[in-house]
Motif scaffolding. Structure first.
Motif, PDB file in Angstrom:
ATOM      1  N   UNK A 128      43.962  48.493  46.270  1.00  0.00           N
ATOM      2  CA  UNK A 128      43.284  49.777  45.635  1.00  0.00           C
ATOM      3  C   UNK A 128      42.031  49.273  44.711  1.00  0.00           C
ATOM      4  N   UNK A 129      40.901  49.759  44.911  1.00  0.00           N
ATOM      5  CA  UNK A 129      39.730  49.502  44.297  1.00  0.00           C
ATOM      6  C   UNK A 129      40.182  49.673  42.773  1.00  0.00           C
ATOM      7  N   UNK A 130      39.689  48.716  41.805  1.00  0.00           N
ATOM      8  CA  UNK A 130      40.112  48.711  40.444  1.00  0.00           C
ATOM      9  C   UNK A 130      41.276  48.054  39.987  1.00  0.00           C
ATOM     10  N   UNK A 131      42.149  47.587  41.002  1.00  0.00           N
ATOM     11  CA  UNK A 131      43.223  47.022  40.766  1.00  0.00           C
ATOM     12  C   UNK A 131      43.503  45.692  41.664  1.00  0.00           C
ATOM     13  N   UNK A 132      42.778  45.815  42.736  1.00  0.00           N
ATOM     14  CA  UNK A 132      42.755  44.602  43.775  1.00  0.00           C
ATOM     15  C   UNK A 132      41.996  43.483  43.058  1.00  0.00           C
ATOM     16  N   UNK A 133      42.446  42.196  43.124  1.00  0.00           N
ATOM     17  CA  UNK A 133      41.578  40.985  42.757  1.00  0.00           C
ATOM     18  C   UNK A 133      40.415  40.663  43.914  1.00  0.00           C
ATOM     19  N   UNK A 134      39.569  39.959  43.613  1.00  0.00           N
ATOM     20  CA  UNK A 134      38.499  39.601  44.327  1.00  0.00           C
ATOM     21  C   UNK A 134      39.039  38.810  45.679  1.00  0.00           C
ATOM     22  N   UNK A 135      40.000  37.996  45.561  1.00  0.00           N
ATOM     23  CA  UNK A 135      40.306  37.106  46.631  1.00  0.00           C
ATOM     24  C   UNK A 135      40.992  37.903  47.843  1.00  0.00           C
ATOM     25  N   UNK A 136      41.659  39.269  47.586  1.00  0.00           N
ATOM     26  CA  UNK A 136      42.206  39.944  48.469  1.00  0.00           C
ATOM     27  C   UNK A 136      41.033  40.844  49.261  1.00  0.00           C
ATOM     28  N   UNK A 137      39.637  40.915  48.779  1.00  0.00           N
ATOM     29  CA  UNK A 137      38.770  41.329  49.756  1.00  0.00           C
ATOM     30  C   UNK A 137      38.233  40.486  50.550  1.00  0.00           C
ATOM     31  N   UNK A 138      38.525  39.210  50.495  1.00  0.00           N
ATOM     32  CA  UNK A 138      38.395  38.056  51.259  1.00  0.00           C
ATOM     33  C   UNK A 138      39.417  37.996  52.257  1.00  0.00           C
ATOM     34  N   UNK A 139      40.586  38.812  52.362  1.00  0.00           N
ATOM     35  CA  UNK A 139      41.532  38.596  53.180  1.00  0.00           C
ATOM     36  C   UNK A 139      42.719  37.300  52.696  1.00  0.00           C
ATOM     37  N   UNK A 140      42.914  37.133  51.474  1.00  0.00           N
ATOM     38  CA  UNK A 140      43.892  36.169  51.097  1.00  0.00           C
ATOM     39  C   UNK A 140      44.398  36.598  49.919  1.00  0.00           C
ATOM     40  N   UNK A 141      45.687  36.277  49.429  1.00  0.00           N
ATOM     41  CA  UNK A 141      46.294  36.545  48.144  1.00  0.00           C
ATOM     42  C   UNK A 141      46.980  35.524  47.856  1.00  0.00           C
ATOM     43  N   UNK A 142      47.414  35.406  46.445  1.00  0.00           N
ATOM     44  CA  UNK A 142      48.486  34.294  46.121  1.00  0.00           C
ATOM     45  C   UNK A 142      49.224  35.077  44.796  1.00  0.00           C
ATOM     46  N   UNK A 143      50.158  34.331  44.322  1.00  0.00           N
ATOM     47  CA  UNK A 143      51.106  35.030  43.047  1.00  0.00           C
ATOM     48  C   UNK A 143      50.231  35.457  42.312  1.00  0.00           C
ATOM     49  N   UNK A 144      49.095  34.845  41.686  1.00  0.00           N
ATOM     50  CA  UNK A 144      48.278  35.047  40.648  1.00  0.00           C
ATOM     51  C   UNK A 144      47.550  36.517  41.091  1.00  0.00           C
ATOM     52  N   UNK A 145      47.567  36.805  42.162  1.00  0.00           N
ATOM     53  CA  UNK A 145      46.741  38.064  42.555  1.00  0.00           C
ATOM     54  C   UNK A 145      47.394  39.247  42.200  1.00  0.00           C
ATOM     55  N   UNK A 146      48.855  39.273  42.393  1.00  0.00           N
ATOM     56  CA  UNK A 146      49.841  40.254  41.673  1.00  0.00           C
ATOM     57  C   UNK A 146      49.686  40.450  40.287  1.00  0.00           C
ATOM     58  N   UNK A 147      49.685  39.431  39.592  1.00  0.00           N
ATOM     59  CA  UNK A 147      49.453  39.143  38.120  1.00  0.00           C
ATOM     60  C   UNK A 147      48.178  39.709  37.700  1.00  0.00           C
ATOM     61  N   UNK A 148      47.086  39.642  38.636  1.00  0.00           N
ATOM     62  CA  UNK A 148      45.902  40.285  38.073  1.00  0.00           C
ATOM     63  C   UNK A 148      45.858  41.715  38.155  1.00  0.00           C
ATOM     64  N   UNK A 149      46.544  42.346  39.256  1.00  0.00           N
ATOM     65  CA  UNK A 149      46.767  43.518  39.347  1.00  0.00           C
ATOM     66  C   UNK A 149      47.669  44.189  38.350  1.00  0.00           C
TER      67      UNK A 149
END
Length: 205
Positions: free
Chosen positions: A184-205
């Motif tokens: 969801x825009x405003x919560x999603x980290x930049x790497x998810x827009x590129x089609x990848x994620x890692x544990x740090x992505x959840x922490x960012x959100x």
């Protein structure tokens, strides 16, 4: 058209419709086979020609991941089945049943004008992080990928629950591969827009 009182799969009696759009419905229901009977949430996805492959893939993945999770602050998997052409419907429906978490989401509280205290915000953050520790330290780490106020339930005793695993990703299965862009825009980290994620992505959100 599904109706209040209808019983799905000879087990789940519909009580109240919680949400609906063109291809999805969410219902509060009662599990008639449970003793004592308990409330559950039934999520349905229409198997229509307009349904995208990504929708189907994410729905099935949510069912598969919930089956392997066991945490008191995450909804528990109850059942998964195909509902063949219910009354007045041209399509069959994928049906996922999970335990019902009583309470309101943080987004609902905010919409009501509620102001969280600093102590409450800290408590919420710590409890969400505790859930993420469990998910990320599994043998096959699980990434939620859509952490936002509407997916965090503030339940009885101000306990916090993480819900809606419709965007979940098994990290091991995704190594070296791209996958459906979610979040969801405003919560999603930049790497998810590129089609990848890692544990740090959840922490960012």
């Amino acid at each position: 058209m599904l109706q209040v009182g209808q019983v799905l799969n000879d087990r789940f009696q519909l009580q109240e419709r919680l949400g609906r759009d063109a291809s999805r419905q969410t219902w509060l229901a009662v599990d008639l086979d449970a003793q004592p009977q308990i409330q559950v949430v039934v999520k349905l996805l229409a198997l229509s020609p307009e349904m995208s492959w990504d929708e189907c893939k994410l729905f099935e993945r949510e069912a598969q991941v919930l089956q392997m999770l066991d945490h008191p602050r995450i909804p528990k998997y109850r059942d998964y089945f195909v509902l063949d052409h219910p009354t007045d419907s041209r399509f069959s429906w994928f049906s996922l049943v999970e335990s019902y978490i009583a309470g309101k989401s943080l987004q609902q509280w905010l919409n009501l004008g509620y102001h969280f205290t600093a102590a409450q915000v800290e408590k919420i953050a710590v409890e969400v992080l505790t859930i993420l520790v469990y998910l990320h330290e599994l043998e096959r780490p699980v990434l939620h990928r859509d952490i936002k106020p509407s997916n965090i339930i503030w339940g009885k005793g101000q306990r916090v629950y993480l819900v809606d695993f419709g965007a979940v990703q098994d990290q091991a299965a995704a190594e070296g591969a791209t996958f459906t862009v979610v979040g969801t825009y405003g919560y999603v980290p930049m790497e998810q827009f590129g089609g990848r994620a890692e544990p740090a992505s959840d922490l960012y959100a």
